[in-house]
Scaffold this motif. Structure first.
Motif, PDB file in Angstrom:
ATOM      1  N   MET A   1       0.807  -1.193   0.000  1.00 46.85           N
ATOM      2  CA  MET A   1       0.000   0.000   0.000  1.00 46.85           C
ATOM      3  C   MET A   1       0.852   1.260   0.000  1.00 46.85           C
ATOM      4  SD  MET A   1      -3.169  -0.457  -0.310  1.00 46.85           S
ATOM      5  CE  MET A   1      -3.500  -2.035  -1.019  1.00 46.85           C
ATOM      6  N   ALA A   2       2.125   1.144   0.431  1.00 47.11           N
ATOM      7  CA  ALA A   2       2.999   2.315   0.426  1.00 47.11           C
ATOM      8  C   ALA A   2       3.172   2.839  -0.988  1.00 47.11           C
ATOM      9  CB  ALA A   2       4.348   1.972   1.039  1.00 47.11           C
ATOM     10  N   GLU A   3       3.234   1.917  -1.966  1.00 48.39           N
ATOM     11  CA  GLU A   3       3.390   2.354  -3.351  1.00 48.39           C
ATOM     12  C   GLU A   3       2.156   3.117  -3.813  1.00 48.39           C
ATOM     13  OE1 GLU A   3       4.583  -0.739  -6.005  1.00 48.39           O
ATOM     14  OE2 GLU A   3       6.088  -1.473  -4.621  1.00 48.39           O
ATOM     15  N   GLU A   4       0.964   2.687  -3.402  1.00 46.98           N
ATOM     16  CA  GLU A   4      -0.263   3.399  -3.774  1.00 46.98           C
ATOM     17  C   GLU A   4      -0.215   4.822  -3.248  1.00 46.98           C
ATOM     18  OE1 GLU A   4      -2.839   2.407  -5.641  1.00 46.98           O
ATOM     19  OE2 GLU A   4      -2.160   0.356  -5.916  1.00 46.98           O
ATOM     20  N   ALA A   5       0.218   4.993  -1.998  1.00 46.01           N
ATOM     21  CA  ALA A   5       0.292   6.331  -1.399  1.00 46.01           C
ATOM     22  C   ALA A   5       1.339   7.174  -2.121  1.00 46.01           C
ATOM     23  CB  ALA A   5       0.619   6.224   0.083  1.00 46.01           C
ATOM     24  N   GLU A   6       2.462   6.555  -2.464  1.00 45.71           N
ATOM     25  CA  GLU A   6       3.509   7.291  -3.173  1.00 45.71           C
ATOM     26  C   GLU A   6       3.002   7.755  -4.541  1.00 45.71           C
ATOM     27  OE1 GLU A   6       7.015   4.875  -3.374  1.00 45.71           O
ATOM     28  OE2 GLU A   6       7.129   4.683  -1.207  1.00 45.71           O
ATOM     29  N   ILE A   7       2.297   6.894  -5.223  1.00 48.14           N
ATOM     30  CA  ILE A   7       1.770   7.248  -6.545  1.00 48.14           C
ATOM     31  C   ILE A   7       0.724   8.344  -6.418  1.00 48.14           C
ATOM     32  CG2 ILE A   7       0.343   6.376  -8.452  1.00 48.14           C
ATOM     33  CD1 ILE A   7       1.967   3.779  -8.272  1.00 48.14           C
ATOM     34  N   ALA A   8      -0.110   8.278  -5.390  1.00 50.16           N
ATOM     35  CA  ALA A   8      -1.156   9.292  -5.195  1.00 50.16           C
ATOM     36  C   ALA A   8      -0.564  10.671  -4.949  1.00 50.16           C
ATOM     37  CB  ALA A   8      -2.063   8.890  -4.046  1.00 50.16           C
ATOM     38  N   GLU A   9       0.653  10.721  -4.407  1.00 46.02           N
ATOM     39  CA  GLU A   9       1.290  12.005  -4.122  1.00 46.02           C
ATOM     40  C   GLU A   9       1.944  12.623  -5.352  1.00 46.02           C
ATOM     41  OE1 GLU A   9       3.935  11.483  -0.838  1.00 46.02           O
ATOM     42  OE2 GLU A   9       2.341  10.828   0.496  1.00 46.02           O
ATOM     43  N   LEU A  10       2.119  11.846  -6.422  1.00 43.64           N
ATOM     44  CA  LEU A  10       2.771  12.366  -7.632  1.00 43.64           C
ATOM     45  C   LEU A  10       1.838  13.313  -8.372  1.00 43.64           C
ATOM     46  CD1 LEU A  10       4.332   9.093  -9.103  1.00 43.64           C
ATOM     47  CD2 LEU A  10       5.528  10.901  -7.857  1.00 43.64           C
ATOM     48  N   SER A  11       2.413  14.346  -8.967  1.00 46.39           N
ATOM     49  CA  SER A  11       1.624  15.198  -9.856  1.00 46.39           C
ATOM     50  C   SER A  11       1.319  14.409 -11.123  1.00 46.39           C
ATOM     51  CB  SER A  11       2.405  16.470 -10.211  1.00 46.39           C
ATOM     52  OG  SER A  11       3.500  16.150 -11.058  1.00 46.39           O
ATOM     53  N   PHE A  12       0.395  14.902 -11.913  1.00 45.45           N
ATOM     54  CA  PHE A  12       0.092  14.242 -13.179  1.00 45.45           C
ATOM     55  C   PHE A  12       1.348  14.109 -14.029  1.00 45.45           C
ATOM     56  CE2 PHE A  12      -0.868  14.520 -17.699  1.00 45.45           C
ATOM     57  CZ  PHE A  12      -1.688  13.425 -17.856  1.00 45.45           C
ATOM     58  N   GLU A  13       2.106  15.191 -14.110  1.00 41.68           N
ATOM     59  CA  GLU A  13       3.312  15.193 -14.941  1.00 41.68           C
ATOM     60  C   GLU A  13       4.356  14.198 -14.438  1.00 41.68           C
ATOM     61  OE1 GLU A  13       1.805  17.878 -13.765  1.00 41.68           O
ATOM     62  OE2 GLU A  13       1.028  18.803 -15.597  1.00 41.68           O
ATOM     63  N   GLN A  14       4.520  14.120 -13.120  1.00 42.32           N
ATOM     64  CA  GLN A  14       5.481  13.174 -12.546  1.00 42.32           C
ATOM     65  C   GLN A  14       5.044  11.740 -12.808  1.00 42.32           C
ATOM     66  OE1 GLN A  14       5.169  14.724  -8.547  1.00 42.32           O
ATOM     67  NE2 GLN A  14       7.237  15.575  -8.628  1.00 42.32           N
ATOM     68  N   ALA A  15       3.758  11.478 -12.646  1.00 43.05           N
ATOM     69  CA  ALA A  15       3.246  10.119 -12.889  1.00 43.05           C
ATOM     70  C   ALA A  15       3.404   9.743 -14.354  1.00 43.05           C
ATOM     71  CB  ALA A  15       1.784  10.026 -12.464  1.00 43.05           C
ATOM     72  N   LEU A  16       3.105  10.680 -15.249  1.00 37.71           N
ATOM     73  CA  LEU A  16       3.229  10.407 -16.677  1.00 37.71           C
ATOM     74  C   LEU A  16       4.680  10.155 -17.068  1.00 37.71           C
ATOM     75  CD1 LEU A  16       1.819  10.141 -19.394  1.00 37.71           C
ATOM     76  CD2 LEU A  16       2.076  12.624 -19.678  1.00 37.71           C
ATOM     77  N   LYS A  17       5.586  10.954 -16.520  1.00 37.68           N
ATOM     78  CA  LYS A  17       7.006  10.779 -16.830  1.00 37.68           C
ATOM     79  C   LYS A  17       7.497   9.409 -16.361  1.00 37.68           C
ATOM     80  CE  LYS A  17      11.413  13.143 -16.543  1.00 37.68           C
ATOM     81  NZ  LYS A  17      12.095  14.375 -16.178  1.00 37.68           N
ATOM     82  N   LYS A  18       7.073   9.009 -15.154  1.00 39.02           N
ATOM     83  CA  LYS A  18       7.471   7.696 -14.641  1.00 39.02           C
ATOM     84  C   LYS A  18       6.860   6.582 -15.479  1.00 39.02           C
ATOM     85  CE  LYS A  18       8.245   5.322 -10.334  1.00 39.02           C
ATOM     86  NZ  LYS A  18       8.252   5.432  -8.894  1.00 39.02           N
ATOM     87  N   LEU A  19       5.606   6.772 -15.897  1.00 42.29           N
ATOM     88  CA  LEU A  19       4.945   5.778 -16.745  1.00 42.29           C
ATOM     89  C   LEU A  19       5.673   5.644 -18.080  1.00 42.29           C
ATOM     90  CD1 LEU A  19       2.639   3.815 -17.223  1.00 42.29           C
ATOM     91  CD2 LEU A  19       1.209   5.753 -17.888  1.00 42.29           C
ATOM     92  N   GLU A  20       6.092   6.758 -18.654  1.00 38.92           N
ATOM     93  CA  GLU A  20       6.844   6.719 -19.916  1.00 38.92           C
ATOM     94  C   GLU A  20       8.174   5.978 -19.744  1.00 38.92           C
ATOM     95  OE1 GLU A  20       5.148  10.807 -21.992  1.00 38.92           O
ATOM     96  OE2 GLU A  20       6.975  10.908 -20.798  1.00 38.92           O
ATOM     97  N   TRP A  21       8.826   6.187 -18.599  1.00 37.89           N
ATOM     98  CA  TRP A  21      10.084   5.480 -18.341  1.00 37.89           C
ATOM     99  C   TRP A  21       9.832   3.974 -18.263  1.00 37.89           C
ATOM    100  CZ3 TRP A  21      11.803   2.207 -14.518  1.00 37.89           C
ATOM    101  CH2 TRP A  21      13.153   1.896 -14.566  1.00 37.89           C
ATOM    102  N   ILE A  22       8.755   3.593 -17.564  1.00 37.72           N
ATOM    103  CA  ILE A  22       8.427   2.173 -17.425  1.00 37.72           C
ATOM    104  C   ILE A  22       8.140   1.551 -18.785  1.00 37.72           C
ATOM    105  CG2 ILE A  22       6.627   0.592 -16.584  1.00 37.72           C
ATOM    106  CD1 ILE A  22       6.597   2.293 -14.002  1.00 37.72           C
ATOM    107  N   VAL A  23       7.376   2.237 -19.609  1.00 36.67           N
ATOM    108  CA  VAL A  23       7.064   1.718 -20.950  1.00 36.67           C
ATOM    109  C   VAL A  23       8.358   1.544 -21.744  1.00 36.67           C
ATOM    110  CG1 VAL A  23       5.966   2.264 -23.156  1.00 36.67           C
ATOM    111  CG2 VAL A  23       4.713   2.618 -21.023  1.00 36.67           C
ATOM    112  N   GLY A  24       9.252   2.512 -21.664  1.00 39.75           N
ATOM    113  CA  GLY A  24      10.523   2.407 -22.366  1.00 39.75           C
ATOM    114  C   GLY A  24      11.343   1.219 -21.889  1.00 39.75           C
ATOM    115  N   ARG A  25      11.344   1.031 -20.569  1.00 36.53           N
ATOM    116  CA  ARG A  25      12.092  -0.098 -19.982  1.00 36.53           C
ATOM    117  C   ARG A  25      11.504  -1.432 -20.443  1.00 36.53           C
ATOM    118  NH1 ARG A  25      16.571  -2.263 -18.265  1.00 36.53           N
ATOM    119  NH2 ARG A  25      16.359  -3.591 -16.445  1.00 36.53           N
ATOM    120  N   LEU A  26      10.177  -1.526 -20.448  1.00 38.59           N
ATOM    121  CA  LEU A  26       9.536  -2.772 -20.886  1.00 38.59           C
ATOM    122  C   LEU A  26       9.768  -3.010 -22.375  1.00 38.59           C
ATOM    123  CD1 LEU A  26       6.191  -2.602 -18.889  1.00 38.59           C
ATOM    124  CD2 LEU A  26       8.110  -4.151 -18.481  1.00 38.59           C
ATOM    125  N   GLU A  27       9.670  -1.943 -23.167  1.00 37.63           N
ATOM    126  CA  GLU A  27       9.860  -2.090 -24.610  1.00 37.63           C
ATOM    127  C   GLU A  27      11.302  -2.440 -24.979  1.00 37.63           C
ATOM    128  OE1 GLU A  27       6.306   0.700 -26.439  1.00 37.63           O
ATOM    129  OE2 GLU A  27       8.319   1.538 -26.297  1.00 37.63           O
TER     130      GLU A  27
END
Length: 81
Positions: A1-27
């Protein structure tokens, strides 16, 4: 649940940037299986967070209505599409 709280604290831009990094890593195909699974799960949580923020923002946006002379006469809820 700590990860859920950490994600909830991210701004939209921060969450999107992290999501883009994850997609790049997976790809890239460089992640080991367990890392890929963990990244996918985190990416899904980030995707849901971003979608929730966008839905909330859309609900707050109102379109300005203009009267027959082109002057502002009020607002209506924004409707994309």
């Amino acid at each position: 649940m700590a990860e859920e709280a950490e994600i909830a604290e991210l701004s939209f831009e921060q969450a999107l940037k992290k999501l883009e990094w994850i997609v790049g890593r997976l790809e890239s195909g460089e992640a080991e299986l367990q890392e890929a699974i963990d990244l996918y799960e985190e990416g899904d949580r980030l995707r849901r967070q971003c979608a929730s923020r966008l839905d909330a923002a859309q609900a707050r946006i109102e379109a300005i209505k203009l009267d027959s002379t082109g002057e502002p006469s009020g607002t209506t809820p924004f409707s994309a599409g």
